[in-house]
Enzyme design. Sequence first.
Site: not given
Length: 252
Positions: A9-10, A94, A164, A210, A231-232
Amino acid sequence: MTISIVAGNWKMNTTLREATSLVSEMKPRLDDAQGVRKVVCPPFVSLASMADLLRGSTISVGAQNMHHEDSGAYTGEVSPLMAAELCEYVVLGHSERRQHFGETDESVNLKVKAANRVGLKPILCVGERLDERDEGRAEALVERQLRGGLEGEDSVSGLVVAYEPVWAIGTGRAATPDVAQDMMAHIRSVLTSLYGGSTASDVPLLYGGSVNAANATDYMKESDIDGALVGGASLDADSFVEIVRAAAEARP
Ligand code: PGA
């Protein structure tokens, strides 16, 4: 066995130029990784180009959100039909959409229905805030989000659920695999009560919050965790490729 999925997920990151270079870097290496379904979810403005770049590859494209109506006077929105032309998956509900854009179980439910209507696979996100966990309400909250998001849906073919915990997203404070597994088992039991055991066992359950190359394997080893929503770490080609490999190795 339930299929494994690793989805990136950018969020609101990458210009078209950056998205192009990230996908170009990852594509040959991800194509080599077998046994795991790989999904990238770039911003809307890059979707068409990424879909072109990834056509014929083993990597699927997902949207990060969409409106529930097929067309109309909704300035700035993207419809399910538009997303379905370019994507296979769509991330729905989300926590950042719930927190910053007022999405509710009801609005997420409309989007889940719209995704099913147009043949998009929804990645339905659920997860509690830290205060809700501290008050012992995590399971009840996640169950409410899950039942609310799926209200009235008889068919869950294509459904993916991502757990999440909000406190683990972007914080570096990932849930322990035990905590994640406990919630996944609860999610699986709610799905079983809604759709029966054999359907529920086919729904891929992803952990998100994370996830990185160092901790990914620990999640994939858990019996009810079928993959990750990242994500990151999905913005770094090396990390994302490593996470995909970890998933492939953990669930051959
Ligand atoms: P994170 O984000 O991996 O940066 O914690 C996960 C997500 O929000 O999907």
